[in-house]
Design a protein around this motif. Sequence first.
Motif, PDB file in Angstrom:
ATOM      1  N   LEU A  34       0.834  -1.192   0.000  1.00 30.58           N
ATOM      2  CA  LEU A  34       0.000   0.000   0.000  1.00 30.58           C
ATOM      3  C   LEU A  34       0.869   1.241   0.000  1.00 30.58           C
ATOM      4  O   LEU A  34       1.840   1.332   0.751  1.00 30.58           O
ATOM      5  CB  LEU A  34      -0.901   0.027   1.236  1.00 30.58           C
ATOM      6  CG  LEU A  34      -1.869  -1.141   1.389  1.00 30.58           C
ATOM      7  CD1 LEU A  34      -2.552  -1.075   2.744  1.00 30.58           C
ATOM      8  CD2 LEU A  34      -2.889  -1.145   0.278  1.00 30.58           C
ATOM      9  N   VAL A  35       0.517   2.207  -0.827  1.00 28.48           N
ATOM     10  CA  VAL A  35       1.243   3.465  -0.850  1.00 28.48           C
ATOM     11  C   VAL A  35       1.025   4.217   0.462  1.00 28.48           C
ATOM     12  O   VAL A  35       1.934   4.815   1.018  1.00 28.48           O
ATOM     13  CB  VAL A  35       0.789   4.322  -2.059  1.00 28.48           C
ATOM     14  CG1 VAL A  35       1.431   5.695  -2.016  1.00 28.48           C
ATOM     15  CG2 VAL A  35       1.125   3.610  -3.358  1.00 28.48           C
ATOM     16  N   TRP A  36      -0.190   4.172   0.969  1.00 31.66           N
ATOM     17  CA  TRP A  36      -0.552   4.924   2.172  1.00 31.66           C
ATOM     18  C   TRP A  36      -0.701   3.975   3.356  1.00 31.66           C
ATOM     19  O   TRP A  36      -1.786   3.751   3.869  1.00 31.66           O
ATOM     20  CB  TRP A  36      -1.848   5.698   1.944  1.00 31.66           C
ATOM     21  CG  TRP A  36      -1.768   6.596   0.765  1.00 31.66           C
ATOM     22  CD1 TRP A  36      -2.386   6.426  -0.441  1.00 31.66           C
ATOM     23  CD2 TRP A  36      -1.013   7.788   0.646  1.00 31.66           C
ATOM     24  NE1 TRP A  36      -2.073   7.430  -1.300  1.00 31.66           N
ATOM     25  CE2 TRP A  36      -1.213   8.302  -0.649  1.00 31.66           C
ATOM     26  CE3 TRP A  36      -0.170   8.484   1.497  1.00 31.66           C
ATOM     27  CZ2 TRP A  36      -0.621   9.466  -1.093  1.00 31.66           C
ATOM     28  CZ3 TRP A  36       0.417   9.641   1.046  1.00 31.66           C
ATOM     29  CH2 TRP A  36       0.193  10.120  -0.226  1.00 31.66           C
ATOM     30  N   GLN A  37       0.408   3.397   3.833  1.00 30.42           N
ATOM     31  CA  GLN A  37       0.378   2.418   4.915  1.00 30.42           C
ATOM     32  C   GLN A  37      -0.220   2.973   6.209  1.00 30.42           C
ATOM     33  O   GLN A  37      -0.890   2.267   6.929  1.00 30.42           O
ATOM     34  CB  GLN A  37       1.797   1.919   5.217  1.00 30.42           C
ATOM     35  CG  GLN A  37       2.374   1.032   4.156  1.00 30.42           C
ATOM     36  CD  GLN A  37       1.760  -0.349   4.130  1.00 30.42           C
ATOM     37  OE1 GLN A  37       1.247  -0.829   5.136  1.00 30.42           O
ATOM     38  NE2 GLN A  37       1.781  -0.984   2.989  1.00 30.42           N
ATOM     39  N   ASN A  38       0.043   4.241   6.517  1.00 26.86           N
ATOM     40  CA  ASN A  38      -0.375   4.774   7.818  1.00 26.86           C
ATOM     41  C   ASN A  38      -1.585   5.691   7.743  1.00 26.86           C
ATOM     42  O   ASN A  38      -1.900   6.372   8.687  1.00 26.86           O
ATOM     43  CB  ASN A  38       0.785   5.511   8.496  1.00 26.86           C
ATOM     44  CG  ASN A  38       1.258   6.700   7.690  1.00 26.86           C
ATOM     45  OD1 ASN A  38       0.871   6.875   6.535  1.00 26.86           O
ATOM     46  ND2 ASN A  38       2.101   7.518   8.285  1.00 26.86           N
ATOM     47  N   ARG A  39      -2.272   5.724   6.617  1.00 24.73           N
ATOM     48  CA  ARG A  39      -3.446   6.587   6.464  1.00 24.73           C
ATOM     49  C   ARG A  39      -4.703   5.738   6.639  1.00 24.73           C
ATOM     50  O   ARG A  39      -4.913   4.783   5.915  1.00 24.73           O
ATOM     51  CB  ARG A  39      -3.415   7.208   5.061  1.00 24.73           C
ATOM     52  CG  ARG A  39      -4.504   8.207   4.823  1.00 24.73           C
ATOM     53  CD  ARG A  39      -4.544   8.646   3.387  1.00 24.73           C
ATOM     54  NE  ARG A  39      -3.514   9.606   3.080  1.00 24.73           N
ATOM     55  CZ  ARG A  39      -3.349  10.121   1.861  1.00 24.73           C
ATOM     56  NH1 ARG A  39      -4.117   9.737   0.873  1.00 24.73           N
ATOM     57  NH2 ARG A  39      -2.402  10.996   1.651  1.00 24.73           N
ATOM     58  N   TYR A  40      -5.550   6.092   7.598  1.00 23.12           N
ATOM     59  CA  TYR A  40      -6.754   5.300   7.858  1.00 23.12           C
ATOM     60  C   TYR A  40      -7.992   5.835   7.142  1.00 23.12           C
ATOM     61  O   TYR A  40      -9.059   5.228   7.188  1.00 23.12           O
ATOM     62  CB  TYR A  40      -7.025   5.178   9.365  1.00 23.12           C
ATOM     63  CG  TYR A  40      -7.444   6.464  10.028  1.00 23.12           C
ATOM     64  CD1 TYR A  40      -8.786   6.784  10.177  1.00 23.12           C
ATOM     65  CD2 TYR A  40      -6.493   7.361  10.503  1.00 23.12           C
ATOM     66  CE1 TYR A  40      -9.175   7.972  10.771  1.00 23.12           C
ATOM     67  CE2 TYR A  40      -6.878   8.539  11.102  1.00 23.12           C
ATOM     68  CZ  TYR A  40      -8.205   8.838  11.234  1.00 23.12           C
ATOM     69  OH  TYR A  40      -8.579  10.013  11.825  1.00 23.12           O
ATOM     70  N   LYS A  41      -7.853   7.005   6.485  1.00 26.30           N
ATOM     71  CA  LYS A  41      -8.934   7.570   5.689  1.00 26.30           C
ATOM     72  C   LYS A  41      -8.318   8.533   4.679  1.00 26.30           C
ATOM     73  O   LYS A  41      -7.169   8.937   4.821  1.00 26.30           O
ATOM     74  CB  LYS A  41      -9.942   8.312   6.566  1.00 26.30           C
ATOM     75  CG  LYS A  41      -9.373   9.569   7.233  1.00 26.30           C
ATOM     76  CD  LYS A  41     -10.425  10.325   8.005  1.00 26.30           C
ATOM     77  CE  LYS A  41      -9.893  11.587   8.634  1.00 26.30           C
ATOM     78  NZ  LYS A  41      -9.394  12.590   7.714  1.00 26.30           N
ATOM     79  N   GLU A  42      -9.083   8.897   3.679  1.00 27.94           N
ATOM     80  CA  GLU A  42      -8.600   9.892   2.731  1.00 27.94           C
ATOM     81  C   GLU A  42      -8.592  11.255   3.409  1.00 27.94           C
ATOM     82  O   GLU A  42      -9.448  11.551   4.239  1.00 27.94           O
ATOM     83  CB  GLU A  42      -9.505   9.944   1.498  1.00 27.94           C
ATOM     84  CG  GLU A  42      -9.357   8.734   0.600  1.00 27.94           C
ATOM     85  CD  GLU A  42     -10.075   8.913  -0.712  1.00 27.94           C
ATOM     86  OE1 GLU A  42      -9.757   9.872  -1.443  1.00 27.94           O
ATOM     87  OE2 GLU A  42     -10.952   8.092  -1.000  1.00 27.94           O
TER      88      GLU A  42
END
Length: 99
Positions: A34-42
């Motif tokens: 995943l590009v956004w490993q630590n993002r839980y929402k947009e």
Amino acid sequence: MKQFNEKLARWINSVPSSEAGINNIQIPGQVEHLVWQNRYKEPSLYEQNFVQQLIQAFTNDVTELNDLVAALNQQDFRNESGDLWTVENFTAEMQRLGY
């Protein structure tokens, strides 16, 4: 491309499993990166605008916290509540957003 880590979103405010690895076994060659490993929402529109305002301030060589707060106010960018920025609410906002 996914814009946030769906597994992380499910873990927010929950208790981690005591049995490590359940439903998370990775098979070599089949791992989803995943590009956004630590993002839980947009990011919200406010968050995106906030980033642009910070970039603008940094582009103008602002490097000190007090100057950054002043720059955000001069750029007429208010916090999410619509208030002017202070060192205290800026620091709290950075902590809330996880930066």
